[in-house]
Motif scaffolding. Structure first.
Motif, PDB file in Angstrom:
ATOM      1  N   GLU A   1       0.992  -1.031  -0.096  1.00  0.00           N
ATOM      2  CA  GLU A   1      -0.142   0.161   0.132  1.00  0.00           C
ATOM      3  C   GLU A   1       0.495   1.651   0.151  1.00  0.00           C
ATOM      4  O   GLU A   1       0.045   2.470  -0.404  1.00  0.00           O
ATOM      5  CB  GLU A   1      -0.971  -0.033   1.369  1.00  0.00           C
ATOM      6  CG  GLU A   1      -1.727   0.826   1.035  1.00  0.00           C
ATOM      7  CD  GLU A   1      -3.008   0.598   0.440  1.00  0.00           C
ATOM      8  OE1 GLU A   1      -3.490   2.042  -0.151  1.00  0.00           O
ATOM      9  OE2 GLU A   1      -3.335   0.128  -0.642  1.00  0.00           O
ATOM     10  N   ARG A   2       1.853   1.223   0.621  1.00  0.00           N
ATOM     11  CA  ARG A   2       2.499   2.638   0.525  1.00  0.00           C
ATOM     12  C   ARG A   2       3.380   2.657  -0.736  1.00  0.00           C
ATOM     13  O   ARG A   2       2.944   4.451  -0.252  1.00  0.00           O
ATOM     14  CB  ARG A   2       4.672   2.113   1.033  1.00  0.00           C
ATOM     15  CG  ARG A   2       4.898   2.794   0.913  1.00  0.00           C
ATOM     16  CD  ARG A   2       6.322   2.801   1.863  1.00  0.00           C
ATOM     17  NE  ARG A   2       6.453   2.748   3.753  1.00  0.00           N
ATOM     18  CZ  ARG A   2       7.213   1.556   4.334  1.00  0.00           C
ATOM     19  NH1 ARG A   2       8.358   1.391   3.896  1.00  0.00           N
ATOM     20  NH2 ARG A   2       6.168   2.118   5.517  1.00  0.00           N
ATOM     21  N   PHE A   3       3.145   2.412  -1.310  1.00  0.00           N
ATOM     22  CA  PHE A   3       3.716   3.161  -3.007  1.00  0.00           C
ATOM     23  C   PHE A   3       2.712   3.716  -3.234  1.00  0.00           C
ATOM     24  O   PHE A   3       2.543   4.309  -4.653  1.00  0.00           O
ATOM     25  CB  PHE A   3       3.755   1.541  -4.380  1.00  0.00           C
ATOM     26  CG  PHE A   3       4.804   1.490  -3.585  1.00  0.00           C
ATOM     27  CD1 PHE A   3       5.951   1.780  -3.120  1.00  0.00           C
ATOM     28  CD2 PHE A   3       5.027  -0.203  -3.187  1.00  0.00           C
ATOM     29  CE1 PHE A   3       7.532   1.343  -3.239  1.00  0.00           C
ATOM     30  CE2 PHE A   3       6.562  -1.420  -2.969  1.00  0.00           C
ATOM     31  CZ  PHE A   3       7.667  -0.083  -2.535  1.00  0.00           C
ATOM     32  N   PHE A   4       1.198   3.381  -3.502  1.00  0.00           N
ATOM     33  CA  PHE A   4      -0.118   4.069  -3.833  1.00  0.00           C
ATOM     34  C   PHE A   4      -0.617   5.498  -2.518  1.00  0.00           C
ATOM     35  O   PHE A   4      -1.172   5.684  -3.156  1.00  0.00           O
ATOM     36  CB  PHE A   4      -1.704   3.267  -3.599  1.00  0.00           C
ATOM     37  CG  PHE A   4      -1.065   2.105  -4.321  1.00  0.00           C
ATOM     38  CD1 PHE A   4      -0.881   2.173  -5.579  1.00  0.00           C
ATOM     39  CD2 PHE A   4      -1.192   0.276  -3.875  1.00  0.00           C
ATOM     40  CE1 PHE A   4      -1.213   0.915  -6.624  1.00  0.00           C
ATOM     41  CE2 PHE A   4      -0.818  -0.953  -4.719  1.00  0.00           C
ATOM     42  CZ  PHE A   4      -0.653  -0.172  -6.378  1.00  0.00           C
ATOM     43  N   THR A   5       0.385   5.364  -1.472  1.00  0.00           N
ATOM     44  CA  THR A   5      -0.720   6.205  -0.414  1.00  0.00           C
ATOM     45  C   THR A   5       1.076   7.792   0.015  1.00  0.00           C
ATOM     46  O   THR A   5       0.847   8.888   0.432  1.00  0.00           O
ATOM     47  CB  THR A   5      -0.582   5.894   0.681  1.00  0.00           C
ATOM     48  OG1 THR A   5       0.577   4.618   1.321  1.00  0.00           O
ATOM     49  CG2 THR A   5      -1.691   4.615   0.809  1.00  0.00           C
ATOM     50  N   GLU A   6       2.331   6.905  -0.095  1.00  0.00           N
ATOM     51  CA  GLU A   6       3.003   7.615  -0.097  1.00  0.00           C
ATOM     52  C   GLU A   6       4.272   8.166  -1.229  1.00  0.00           C
ATOM     53  O   GLU A   6       4.378   7.237  -2.097  1.00  0.00           O
ATOM     54  CB  GLU A   6       4.168   6.992   1.297  1.00  0.00           C
ATOM     55  CG  GLU A   6       3.159   7.186   2.445  1.00  0.00           C
ATOM     56  CD  GLU A   6       4.049   6.204   2.902  1.00  0.00           C
ATOM     57  OE1 GLU A   6       5.406   5.807   2.665  1.00  0.00           O
ATOM     58  OE2 GLU A   6       4.097   5.253   4.327  1.00  0.00           O
ATOM     59  N   PRO A   7       4.618   9.746  -1.275  1.00  0.00           N
ATOM     60  CA  PRO A   7       5.619  10.056  -2.445  1.00  0.00           C
ATOM     61  C   PRO A   7       6.827   9.197  -1.950  1.00  0.00           C
ATOM     62  O   PRO A   7       6.928   9.020  -1.280  1.00  0.00           O
ATOM     63  CB  PRO A   7       5.169  11.328  -2.835  1.00  0.00           C
ATOM     64  CG  PRO A   7       5.225  11.981  -0.140  1.00  0.00           C
ATOM     65  CD  PRO A   7       4.293  10.378  -0.383  1.00  0.00           C
ATOM     66  N   GLY A   8       7.846   8.886  -3.357  1.00  0.00           N
ATOM     67  CA  GLY A   8       9.437   9.114  -2.809  1.00  0.00           C
ATOM     68  C   GLY A   8       9.809  10.533  -2.943  1.00  0.00           C
ATOM     69  O   GLY A   8       8.943  11.712  -2.640  1.00  0.00           O
ATOM     70  N   THR A   9      10.708  10.294  -3.324  1.00  0.00           N
ATOM     71  CA  THR A   9      11.232  12.057  -2.683  1.00  0.00           C
ATOM     72  C   THR A   9      12.057  12.423  -3.849  1.00  0.00           C
ATOM     73  O   THR A   9      12.900  11.474  -4.668  1.00  0.00           O
ATOM     74  CB  THR A   9      13.431  11.058  -2.670  1.00  0.00           C
ATOM     75  OG1 THR A   9      13.049   9.958  -1.032  1.00  0.00           O
ATOM     76  CG2 THR A   9      13.733  12.241  -1.302  1.00  0.00           C
ATOM     77  N   SER A  10      11.312  13.342  -4.514  1.00  0.00           N
ATOM     78  CA  SER A  10      11.864  14.312  -5.359  1.00  0.00           C
ATOM     79  C   SER A  10      12.822  15.318  -5.255  1.00  0.00           C
ATOM     80  O   SER A  10      13.248  15.785  -4.728  1.00  0.00           O
ATOM     81  CB  SER A  10      10.009  15.392  -5.470  1.00  0.00           C
ATOM     82  OG  SER A  10       8.723  14.314  -5.460  1.00  0.00           O
ATOM     83  N   GLY A  11      12.963  15.125  -6.700  1.00  0.00           N
ATOM     84  CA  GLY A  11      14.527  16.165  -6.292  1.00  0.00           C
ATOM     85  C   GLY A  11      15.258  16.249  -7.907  1.00  0.00           C
ATOM     86  O   GLY A  11      14.903  15.006  -8.834  1.00  0.00           O
ATOM     87  N   GLY A  12      15.918  17.093  -8.284  1.00  0.00           N
ATOM     88  CA  GLY A  12      16.284  17.152  -9.393  1.00  0.00           C
ATOM     89  C   GLY A  12      15.748  16.767 -10.676  1.00  0.00           C
ATOM     90  O   GLY A  12      15.788  16.306 -11.946  1.00  0.00           O
ATOM     91  N   GLY A  13      15.184  17.853 -10.326  1.00  0.00           N
ATOM     92  CA  GLY A  13      14.172  18.067 -11.500  1.00  0.00           C
ATOM     93  C   GLY A  13      12.771  15.988 -11.910  1.00  0.00           C
ATOM     94  O   GLY A  13      12.214  16.482 -12.511  1.00  0.00           O
ATOM     95  N   VAL A  14      13.159  15.502 -10.787  1.00  0.00           N
ATOM     96  CA  VAL A  14      12.236  14.118 -10.682  1.00  0.00           C
ATOM     97  C   VAL A  14      10.636  14.822  -9.771  1.00  0.00           C
ATOM     98  O   VAL A  14      11.594  15.055  -8.643  1.00  0.00           O
ATOM     99  CB  VAL A  14      13.224  13.439 -10.803  1.00  0.00           C
ATOM    100  CG1 VAL A  14      12.235  11.532 -10.716  1.00  0.00           C
ATOM    101  CG2 VAL A  14      14.040  13.504 -11.697  1.00  0.00           C
ATOM    102  N   ASP A  15       9.874  14.666  -9.692  1.00  0.00           N
ATOM    103  CA  ASP A  15       8.672  14.501  -9.469  1.00  0.00           C
ATOM    104  C   ASP A  15       8.437  12.939  -8.462  1.00  0.00           C
ATOM    105  O   ASP A  15       8.326  11.602 -10.122  1.00  0.00           O
ATOM    106  CB  ASP A  15       7.885  15.363  -9.574  1.00  0.00           C
ATOM    107  CG  ASP A  15       6.578  15.033  -8.343  1.00  0.00           C
ATOM    108  OD1 ASP A  15       6.834  15.433  -7.444  1.00  0.00           O
ATOM    109  OD2 ASP A  15       5.157  15.728  -9.466  1.00  0.00           O
ATOM    110  N   VAL A  16       8.193  12.728  -7.793  1.00  0.00           N
ATOM    111  CA  VAL A  16       8.050  11.052  -7.523  1.00  0.00           C
ATOM    112  C   VAL A  16       6.646  11.075  -6.542  1.00  0.00           C
ATOM    113  O   VAL A  16       6.589  11.017  -5.806  1.00  0.00           O
ATOM    114  CB  VAL A  16       9.280  10.060  -7.083  1.00  0.00           C
ATOM    115  CG1 VAL A  16       8.726   8.787  -6.987  1.00  0.00           C
ATOM    116  CG2 VAL A  16      10.473  10.556  -7.849  1.00  0.00           C
ATOM    117  N   PRO A  17       5.570  10.816  -6.922  1.00  0.00           N
ATOM    118  CA  PRO A  17       3.954  11.342  -6.486  1.00  0.00           C
ATOM    119  C   PRO A  17       3.691   9.969  -6.359  1.00  0.00           C
ATOM    120  O   PRO A  17       4.680   8.311  -6.920  1.00  0.00           O
ATOM    121  CB  PRO A  17       3.296  11.760  -7.285  1.00  0.00           C
ATOM    122  CG  PRO A  17       3.663  11.437  -9.067  1.00  0.00           C
ATOM    123  CD  PRO A  17       5.652  11.296  -9.125  1.00  0.00           C
ATOM    124  N   PRO A  18       3.316   9.311  -5.636  1.00  0.00           N
ATOM    125  CA  PRO A  18       2.389   7.745  -5.500  1.00  0.00           C
ATOM    126  C   PRO A  18       1.646   7.536  -6.386  1.00  0.00           C
ATOM    127  O   PRO A  18       0.881   8.440  -7.676  1.00  0.00           O
ATOM    128  CB  PRO A  18       1.186   8.135  -4.155  1.00  0.00           C
ATOM    129  CG  PRO A  18       1.278   9.307  -3.443  1.00  0.00           C
ATOM    130  CD  PRO A  18       2.486  10.532  -4.390  1.00  0.00           C
TER     131      PRO A  18
END
Length: 583
Positions: free
Chosen positions: A529-546
């Protein structure tokens, strides 16, 4: 018997209960339908796939492919396959070194090992001589076992064994092959232990017959040219130079490196533990499987193997460790204890999140030792998390711990993880190739558009590769078109890309059929479930949403449709009939 090209025509059945070794000569149509390797091993597993790993009738399967032992590039591969003690699903491991080649040259396309020996034993194969012998090596680690065997056996003998983890009942037990070529996941080492099988040695001096040697040379040259022109495989920053650790900086920069048990996707101290840092510290030399020109294994001056990308990433970023020597020691210990390093490190990351306690170099090693001795740690991340009342901390699919690529950074990867027949595994479809490495063509990694069909076709291609038993990595440069020519030259049968894809499809659907017979359904084709509810670490021009769950479920439905599955993820009757699996 018809002339055999690219195969010996013999599968050896070894019953450890009685010590009997019985040759079987399968019908040629079986080879045509399943080819070898993973496909043929799955064919032999199906009648017994509902057996528990403790059942003597559950076969332990070790199979070569039609290219094994020939001049076809990277053909020194083999497949170990059975039902996973960890997950209950079908599970295979691709092994290298010299063992598959020597098994083929001893006269066997594969081994079907059943029964349970009355005392710890080893299987020793020397061409047509097969012995099941009692051993006093039970209890020793893999290095001690392999060195002891090397001292008394001819130099051109290949070796495989289990370590203390399997003997102590660890569900994470792996298999060591020729010291540096195991990598078997899913607890398959425990199947060896359940049969009282400590080791296997193989020496083969025969030749593998090739139908058209000149055509094989031509096909080989085409494949070698493609690999030599591949920056990923042979370039100054590629696998040949750095090992698979070359991926570390790339995956970190793409913000998809699992960190702190997949709670983050960027490791701040990555430069301290990347491939260049290891090279400066350990001055590695090149090493590879028999017959391979890529030579992606790296050996330190002190004789230890440098960890591959997944092992190094998990023993550093995922467990919150920036000490390269601690990671080296942990990886080496896993090899000696006979633990799958990816699952072991992932279980450590799970424990760290549950307890909130960081590791020191000493506690990292002591916890690994405890993992090899049994208990909750030996049962893997999912069982540990459930026992602690924290199931959400287990980063697994179908009970198999995820490797070192965060699915929020690639949606084809997310789908591939979910539908993989052996559980959390990227190698069933290897979407890293097009979503990160941009091979053969780049795809948008943050969309599910088109990914269902791409994953299905990639699964079929890799299953065909595993059945020929070529190395998966070479398909970052060459393709089924080149290997179809090599296979045609070896076997004398006209193989095409389409006929190879059909073998791959049959192999994959057979695995899904076996999983369905053991109760797996669409609820198992899912992500934590983590991958659907928590974002990754964005940065370096990359956005990592759930990941958008609805879009994921839609992609999974599309995959079921193109794969010929019903809404539960099971093969339809029409699909089974079309592939000849309804018999």
């Amino acid at each position: 018997m018809d002339e055999c090209y690219g195969r010996t025509g013999t599968v050896l059945h070894i019953d450890l209960t009685t010590g009997a070794a019985t040759p079987e000569h399968p019908d040629g149509t079986v080879y045509e339908r399943f080819l070898g390797g993973r496909g043929l091993a799955g064919h032999y597993l199906h009648p017994f796939v509902d057996r528990e790993y403790t059942d003597p009738d559950l076969p332990l399967l070790l199979f070569t492919g039609p290219l094994t032992g020939t001049e076809s590039p990277t053909s020194g591969r083999g497949t170990i396959l059975s039902r996973s003690p960890l997950t209950g699903a079908v599970c295979d491991g691709s092994i290298g070194g010299g063992l598959p080649t020597r098994l083929k040259k001893a006269g066997y396309d594969g081994l079907v090992i059943t029964g349970r020996a009355p005392a710890p034993c080893g299987i020793e194969i020397d061409d047509n001589e097969v012995r099941v012998v009692e051993t006093s090596l039970w209890g020793q680690d893999t290095d001690a076992v392999l060195h002891a065997l090397e001292r008394r056996l001819p130099e051109d003998t290949s070796l495989a064994c289990i370590g203390p983890a399997a003997e102590n009942g660890s569900l994470l037990a792996s298999v060591a092959v020729d010291h540096r070529h195991g990598g078997v996941r899913g607890g398959l080492g425990l199947v060896w232990a359940a049969k009282n099988l400590k080791y296997l040695t193989v020496r083969g001096t025969g030749e593998v017959r090739v139908h058209d040697p000149a055509a094989l040379v031509e096909a080989r040259e085409a494949i070698v040219r493609l690999t030599m022109a591949s920056p990923v495989l042979m370039g100054g920053h590629g696998f040949s130079h750095w090992g698979t650790g070359a991926l570390f900086d790339l995956i970190n920069s793409r913000r998809m490196l699992p960190t702190d048990n997949f709670r983050k996707t960027w490791f701040d101290q990555g430069a301290e533990v990347n491939a260049a840092a290891l090279a400066r510290l350990y001055k590695p030399r090149d090493h590879g499987c028999l017959g391979c020109h890529i030579r992606c294994r790296k050996i330190a001056l002190d004789g230890r193997s440098l960890p591959g990308f997944e092992t190094m990433a998990h023993f550093t970023a995922d467990v919150g460790n920036a000490d390269p020597e601690a990671a080296m020691e942990a990886a080496d210990l896993c090899g000696r204890l006979g633990l799958d390093p990816v699952s072991a490190a992932s279980t450590l990351a799970c424990l760290r999140e549950i307890t909130g306690k960081d590791y020191t170099d000493k506690t990292l090693i002591s916890t690994l030792r405890a993992m090899a001795e049994g208990g909750d740690l030996a049962a893997g991340a999912l069982n540990l998390a459930q026992a602690c009342g924290r199931p959400e901390t287990a980063m697994t699919v179908k009970g198999l711990e995820l490797p070192a690529f965060d699915p929020r950074g690639g949606y084809g990867l997310a789908l591939a993880y979910a539908v993989s027949t052996r559980g959390g595994c990227h190698q069933r479809a290897y979407p890293i190739s097009h979503e990160v490495l941009r091979k053969p063509v780049a795809t948008d990694r943050f969309t599910f558009s088109g990914k269902a069909r791409i994953i299905k076709l990639a699964e079929d291609a890799i299953a065909a590769c595993d059945s020929m038993n070529a190395c998966r990595l070479i398909f970052l440069a060459a393709g089924l078109e080149e290997y179809a020519k090599a296979l045609t030259a070896v076997t004398g049968k006209d193989w095409s890309v389409q006929s190879l894809l059909e073998v791959g499809e049959r192999t994959t659907v057979n695995e899904r059929r076996m999983n369905a017979e053991n109760g797996f359904d669409s609820t198992d084709d899912d992500l934590p479930e983590r991958f659907f509810t928590e974002p990754g670490t964005s940065g370096g021009g990359v956005d990592v949403p759930p990941i958008d769950r609805e879009k994921f479920l839609a992609a999974r439905r599309n995959y079921y449709w193109v794969r010929g599955l019903d809404e539960n993820g099971d093969p339809t009757a029409d699909t089974l009939q079309r592939l000849g699996l309804d018999r």
